[in-house]
Scaffold this active site. Structure first.
Site: not given
Length: 262
Positions: A68, A113, A116, A136
């Site tokens: 992200a 992300g 994911e 993260e």
């Protein structure tokens, strides 16, 4: 199809839609604009009967999706952080539950992300240059787009915890070994391999493929008895389709089946 700033969308004559995350200067990192575009696009893909299989990849040779957008996330409040996670989770759930198969062609970094997003797809084909990880914890947060849930379902609780707690990256070979990647490809053949798998899926009975996807997804959320009961229901319902009659007749007649999705 709509117009997109951060996505490239192609649909070929066979019904394969290739979706490319296109923010190369940011290593294809997911910002809010890109997530909103994915949300809109997957609604369109779901409604488009010409689309049979979707391939998701990243632009360039270095990154699938590197995570992200940290610059956009850095100053969020707790409420804004939760809303951001819920937005992306909703979009990734939409991808996971799309009534059509979705293949991730992971061409490079699939971190945070990006990992994911790949896990929300049904199948992951990785370039030998791909790197996977959920880093993260090195940023002071856990994964927020479904990573703690999907990773453990794909690779098991112990391996998932190791990757989540350490934030370590793994290469394509290790991702394949632990079940995170379905196949590994040389970089120049990655999209070709993804399309070959898409073509094979398209050659099968589309309703049967769809109910296989639904049965697997639903079965992971319920106990075994409930999952098997659901399987029995969709198994029976498929005997009401023309494709079941065609598939079994073609098998008996030793010819290729001509499925029509009805």
């Amino acid at each position: 199809m709509g117009e997109y700033t951060n996505l490239l969308v192609e649909i070929d004559s066979e019904g394969i839609s290739t979706v490319t995350i296109n923010r190369p200067k940011a290593l294809n990192a997911l910002n809010a604009a890109t997530v909103h575009e994915l949300d809109q696009l997957f609604d369109e893909l779901a409604a488009n009967d010409a689309v049979k299989v979707v391939i998701v990849t990243g632009s360039g040779e270095k990154s699938f999706v590197a995570g992200a957008d940290i610059l956009e996330m850095k100053d969020k409040t707790a409420v804004e952080g939760r809303q951001w996670g819920q937005l992306a989770q909703g979009v990734f759930n939409k991808i996971e539950n799309l009534p059509k198969p979705v293949i991730a062609a992971v061409n490079g970094y699939a971190l945070g992300g990006g990992c994911e997003l790949a896990m929300a797809c049904d199948i992951r084909i990785a370039s030998e240059k791909a790197k996977f990880g959920q880093p993260e914890v090195s940023l002071g947060i856990p994964p927020g787009f479904g990573g703690t849930q999907r990773l453990s379902r794909l690779v098991g609780k112990g391996r998932a915890k190791e990757l989540l707690f350490t934030g370590d990256m793994i290469d394509a070979a290790e991702a394949y070994r632990i079940g995170l990647a379905n196949q590994v490809s040389v970089p120049e053949e990655l999209i070709g391999k993804a399309k070959a798998m898409a073509q094979k899926i398209i050659s099968r009975a589309p309703i049967a493929v769809q109910v296989c996807k639904t049965a697997v997804n639903r079965g992971l959320d319920v106990d075994l008895t409930s999952g098997i009961a659901y399987e029995a229901e969709v198994f029976g319902l498929c005997f009401a389709t023309q494709d079941q009659k065609e598939g079994m007749t073609a098998f008996i007649e030793k010819r290729k089946a001509n499925f029509i999705g009805k």
